[in-house]
Motif scaffolding. Sequence first.
Motif, mmCIF file in Angstrom:
data_model
loop_
_atom_site.group_PDB
_atom_site.id
_atom_site.type_symbol
_atom_site.label_atom_id
_atom_site.label_comp_id
_atom_site.label_asym_id
_atom_site.label_seq_id
_atom_site.Cartn_x
_atom_site.Cartn_y
_atom_site.Cartn_z
ATOM 1 N N ALA A 42 0.702 -1.359 0.103
ATOM 2 C CA ALA A 42 0.030 0.033 0.108
ATOM 3 C C ALA A 42 0.852 1.393 0.009
ATOM 4 O O ALA A 42 0.767 2.185 -0.876
ATOM 5 C CB ALA A 42 -0.813 0.027 1.365
ATOM 6 N N HIS A 43 1.737 1.100 0.857
ATOM 7 C CA HIS A 43 2.574 2.413 0.929
ATOM 8 C C HIS A 43 3.444 2.583 -0.539
ATOM 9 O O HIS A 43 3.516 3.991 -0.936
ATOM 10 C CB HIS A 43 3.833 2.289 2.280
ATOM 11 N N SER A 44 4.279 1.662 -1.111
ATOM 12 C CA SER A 44 4.948 1.844 -2.158
ATOM 13 C C SER A 44 4.160 2.228 -3.307
ATOM 14 O O SER A 44 4.285 3.141 -4.172
ATOM 15 C CB SER A 44 5.634 0.490 -2.670
ATOM 16 N N GLY A 45 2.856 1.712 -3.383
ATOM 17 C CA GLY A 45 1.970 2.148 -4.529
ATOM 18 C C GLY A 45 1.423 3.533 -4.340
ATOM 19 O O GLY A 45 1.468 4.211 -5.246
ATOM 20 N N CYS A 46 1.004 3.913 -2.942
ATOM 21 C CA CYS A 46 0.402 5.356 -2.726
ATOM 22 C C CYS A 46 1.379 6.364 -2.967
ATOM 23 O O CYS A 46 1.315 7.229 -3.609
ATOM 24 C CB CYS A 46 0.007 5.214 -1.468
ATOM 25 N N PHE A 47 2.917 6.065 -2.494
ATOM 26 C CA PHE A 47 3.818 7.090 -2.576
ATOM 27 C C PHE A 47 4.062 7.171 -4.281
ATOM 28 O O PHE A 47 4.241 8.208 -4.627
ATOM 29 C CB PHE A 47 4.764 6.428 -1.902
ATOM 30 N N THR A 48 4.158 6.066 -5.016
ATOM 31 C CA THR A 48 4.719 6.297 -6.156
ATOM 32 C C THR A 48 3.757 6.947 -7.053
ATOM 33 O O THR A 48 3.931 7.706 -8.176
ATOM 34 C CB THR A 48 4.986 4.786 -6.843
ATOM 35 N N ASN A 81 9.903 3.185 -9.699
ATOM 36 C CA ASN A 81 9.988 1.907 -8.905
ATOM 37 C C ASN A 81 10.420 2.141 -7.405
ATOM 38 O O ASN A 81 11.407 2.767 -7.204
ATOM 39 C CB ASN A 81 11.012 1.105 -9.432
ATOM 40 N N THR A 82 9.305 1.814 -6.871
ATOM 41 C CA THR A 82 9.585 2.179 -5.195
ATOM 42 C C THR A 82 9.553 0.872 -4.429
ATOM 43 O O THR A 82 8.362 0.128 -4.690
ATOM 44 C CB THR A 82 8.671 3.054 -4.728
ATOM 45 N N GLU A 83 10.628 0.576 -3.868
ATOM 46 C CA GLU A 83 10.483 -0.516 -2.816
ATOM 47 C C GLU A 83 10.196 -0.140 -1.497
ATOM 48 O O GLU A 83 10.973 0.973 -1.128
ATOM 49 C CB GLU A 83 11.588 -1.439 -2.951
ATOM 50 N N ALA A 84 9.265 -0.902 -0.792
ATOM 51 C CA ALA A 84 8.728 -0.594 0.765
ATOM 52 C C ALA A 84 9.254 -1.538 1.460
ATOM 53 O O ALA A 84 8.880 -2.623 1.342
ATOM 54 C CB ALA A 84 7.428 0.080 0.779
ATOM 55 N N LYS A 85 10.239 -1.171 2.624
ATOM 56 C CA LYS A 85 10.658 -2.215 3.362
ATOM 57 C C LYS A 85 10.040 -1.935 4.729
ATOM 58 O O LYS A 85 10.390 -0.914 5.285
ATOM 59 C CB LYS A 85 12.187 -2.481 3.515
ATOM 60 N N VAL A 86 9.160 -2.776 5.455
ATOM 61 C CA VAL A 86 8.491 -2.641 6.688
ATOM 62 C C VAL A 86 9.280 -3.553 7.449
ATOM 63 O O VAL A 86 9.314 -4.728 7.507
ATOM 64 C CB VAL A 86 7.037 -3.067 6.663
ATOM 65 N N THR A 87 9.818 -2.691 8.577
ATOM 66 C CA THR A 87 10.351 -3.524 9.673
ATOM 67 C C THR A 87 9.687 -3.737 10.970
ATOM 68 O O THR A 87 9.007 -2.853 11.460
ATOM 69 C CB THR A 87 11.729 -2.977 9.991
ATOM 70 N N PHE A 88 9.351 -4.881 11.364
ATOM 71 C CA PHE A 88 8.712 -5.383 12.574
ATOM 72 C C PHE A 88 9.570 -6.072 13.398
ATOM 73 O O PHE A 88 10.406 -7.075 13.153
ATOM 74 C CB PHE A 88 7.458 -6.420 12.144
ATOM 75 N N GLU A 89 9.672 -5.510 14.795
ATOM 76 C CA GLU A 89 10.482 -5.932 15.686
ATOM 77 C C GLU A 89 9.715 -5.652 17.188
ATOM 78 O O GLU A 89 9.138 -4.767 17.529
ATOM 79 C CB GLU A 89 11.840 -5.404 15.877
ATOM 80 N N GLU A 90 9.887 -6.895 18.063
ATOM 81 C CA GLU A 90 9.234 -6.785 19.228
ATOM 82 C C GLU A 90 7.687 -6.338 19.167
ATOM 83 O O GLU A 90 7.411 -5.524 20.033
ATOM 84 C CB GLU A 90 10.081 -5.751 20.268
#
Length: 139
Positions: free
Chosen positions: A55-61, A79-88
């Motif tokens: 959703a974020h990469s599509g909306c931003f682009t 071309n936008t790659e979005a990397k979502v980091t999940f921790e703890e």
Amino acid sequence: MKFTRRANANWKGTGMEGKGTISTQSTTLDNAQLSFKTRFDQGVGTNPEELIAAAHSGCFTMQLSFLLSEAGFIPEDLNTEAKVTFEEGTITLIQLILKGSVPGITADAFEKTAQKAKEICPVSKLLNAEITLSVELLA
């Protein structure tokens, strides 16, 4: 312009052993699998973090393409790659990695336009949104 989009998630069982599905109004996702394995390991299906990245990469682009067009530039490729980091138990970071080809634009103007797109992209502003909850316990 105002509109509402829908998605539905269904889950059966415990968090570890249970399984679920997710579907979207457009049916692009139609009972796509959700499970502990697809979220925290590997498996066929999707997970909330992957969907947020999409959703974020599509909306931003798309937002960037609007801004570039308004400034008189026609992007050949964004071309936008979005990397979502999940921790703890928390999403701690979303990295947007943009590569683009836009004839006639300077690197500085491209950077500034991309920064503005990040700031005004509706998904970028998502965490500031009002979140409501309606609950019904079925017997």
